[in-house]
Design an enzyme around this catalytic site. Structure first.
Site, mmCIF file in Angstrom:
data_model
loop_
_atom_site.group_PDB
_atom_site.id
_atom_site.type_symbol
_atom_site.label_atom_id
_atom_site.label_comp_id
_atom_site.label_asym_id
_atom_site.label_seq_id
_atom_site.Cartn_x
_atom_site.Cartn_y
_atom_site.Cartn_z
ATOM 1 C CG ASN A 130 -2.038 1.022 1.111
ATOM 2 O OD1 ASN A 130 -1.812 2.156 0.693
ATOM 3 N ND2 ASN A 130 -3.247 0.651 1.493
ATOM 4 C CG ASP A 131 1.927 2.690 3.710
ATOM 5 O OD1 ASP A 131 0.847 3.304 3.545
ATOM 6 O OD2 ASP A 131 2.169 2.004 4.710
ATOM 7 C CB VAL A 132 6.039 0.518 -1.078
ATOM 8 C CG1 VAL A 132 6.635 0.383 0.310
ATOM 9 C CG2 VAL A 132 5.245 -0.719 -1.457
ATOM 10 C CB VAL A 133 2.196 1.132 -4.840
ATOM 11 C CG1 VAL A 133 3.158 -0.027 -5.033
ATOM 12 C CG2 VAL A 133 1.000 0.706 -3.985
ATOM 13 C CB ALA A 158 2.225 4.873 6.596
#
Length: 464
Positions: free
Chosen positions: A390-393, A431
């Site tokens: 989620n956060d890394v994209v 996050a």
């Protein structure tokens, strides 16, 4: 006889240190990491066995206690290693970091109790070293327990302290004051208050840090455990422990720096906190339509794609979907589809989490693309499967200055022709930040367990 024994001990320590260095070097390459781990373990075994030959200063025979401790610790370690799920690996790493710090803390306490009781006469340098072992060990112990609680879900990540920076500063100053008092007067009360303050400081040190920064925290605490071990080695004048601790501490610091660079943030910024607090994202006021895709439609897209890239995240680990993903890879490659994995440095809950998962499923390492090579491939990719990441994209890291993760380099999956996100729900990532990617025109959602979804997609492709 004594001289020969000393030579034997020193040579054995040297061999153990060489094995440590060689094992650490081999663990930097995935192809040799397994043998590197075994070499490092052999070095540690040599160090443990050689210590049994070191003459006891007190003359007391404590070998029964030592062997009993080795047996209990070995059994616990073996059971933990064979039973732990890969999804729980970050928690176990945190727990082991804490145990290492706790050992150093107790070693420092034992040595300083000798000073307090008058058994030994130590100068300020020796006492300061003992206090430093207690301080670093206590921070590692309680800080790692907090990290373990957050990662395992036993401690709410949204737990916040009022003005945490001020609290930490006050605790740090108080630790220094009582440490100086003990150096001057060797009073037991000063030592015990110092110990309690250091343990509380470890708790308040990690508690404000958000879940999105947990990979960095684990790496930093791992470094702390090494530093604490090195200080313990200084207390006993044991070069083997000193070198081993320095290797762990230095490698942890280097990894921490690399993780911070991957997030485009300074270590100070991580420690102050930021990731982990929910935030509204600019640009979500427009079209927020979710477009779902079914198994058969996705199977058709995958079968006739030229290139497919999978972006794994913690959801892949939670669903234990790495084997199903590898099976899909083999099936699509038999149809002539290029298949790769895009790996973000901080995907998952600890450094290298995704690499370990995919290696466990026998995925060839040359299929894993680091962030920069993956971003170069996305514009020419037909389908990107985002599995639990989620956060890394999250495009908000590039487009929303007010977002807590703004400035963090991401995998730019939105540049692919089609993005399919496999998730259980629409919940935000670790996050706590909403993801505009879900609502883009080229994005499709597939809800459900990732392992089951991949198995059904594979079945659909096989039936074509």
């Amino acid at each position: 006889m004594g001289n020969y024994l000393n030579i034997f001990i020193e040579v054995a320590y040297l061999i153990g240190i060489i094995l440590f260095v060689d094992g650490l070097k081999k663990m930097s390459n995935p192809k040799t990491a397994r043998i590197g781990n075994l070499i490092g373990a052999l070095g540690m075994a040599i160090g443990i066995l050689v210590i049994l030959f070191v003459p006891l200063e007190s003359g007391d025979n404590n070998y029964i206690w030592i062997l009993l401790a080795l047996l209990i610790g070995g059994v616990i370690g073996y059971i933990a290693s064979v039973r732990v799920a890969l999804t729980a690996m970050p928690e176990m790493v945190s727990l082991f970091n804490g145990l290492g710090g706790g050992c150093s803390m107790f070693i420092g306490l034992i040595e300083l109790f000798k000073v307090f009781s008058g058994q030994v006469v130590s100068g300020p340098l020796q006492v300061t070293t003992g206090l430093f072992a207690i301080f670093v060990g206590a921070i590692t112990l309680t800080g790692s327990l907090v990290a373990w609680g957050k990662l395992s879900g036993k401690l709410r990540d949204k737990l916040r302290l009022p003005v945490p920076q001020l609290i930490n500063l006050v605790l740090l100053i108080a630790c220094i004051v009582f440490g100086v008092m003990f150096i001057r007067d060797h009073q037991l009360n000063s030592l015990l208050i110092f110990l309690v303050l250091a343990m509380v400081y470890g708790f308040t040190f990690v508690t404000p840090i958000g879940g999105g920064d947990m990979p960095v925290v684990i790496s930093l605490l791992n470094s702390f455990s090494g530093i604490a071990a090195a200080i313990s080695g200084l207390l006993y004048n044991n070069r083997f422990i000193v070198v081993g601790g320095i290797l762990v501490g230095a490698s942890g610091i280097i990894l921490t720096a690399l993780m911070c660079r991957a997030m485009n943030r300074s270590l100070i910024n991580v420690l102050i906190g930021g990731f982990g607090s929910s935030s509204a994202i600019e640009g979500l006021e427009g079209d927020q339509t979710i477009r779902e895709v079914n198994y058969s439609d996705l199977a058709i897209q995958l079968k006739y794609a030229g290139k497919v890239i999978v972006v794994p995240g913690y959801g892949l680990a939670a669903a234990q979907a790495q084997h199903a993903c590898y099976e899909l890879e083999k099936q699509l490659e038999s149809d002539g589809v290029q298949f790769y994995y895009g790996i973000h440095p901080v995907a998952g809950r600890m450094p290298g989490h995704m690499n370990v998962l995919l290696a466990e499923a026998q995925v060839p390492y040359d299929k894993l693309l680091d962030m920069e090579p993956a971003n170069e491939q996305f514009p020419t990719t037909d389908v990107v499967l985002v599995i639990g990441a989620n956060d890394v994209v999250n495009p908000a890291a590039k487009d929303s200055p007010g977002c807590p993760i703004y400035g963090m380099p991401i995998l730019e999956v939105d540049k692919a022709k089609t993005v399919v996100i496999l998730k259980r729900s629409m919940s935000a990532g670790y996050a706590g930040v909403s993801n505009p990617l879900f609502f883009k025109e080229n994005t499709r959602m597939m809800f459900g367990d990732a392992k089951d979804s991949l198995a059904k997609i594979k079945t659909e492709i096989a039936g074509m």
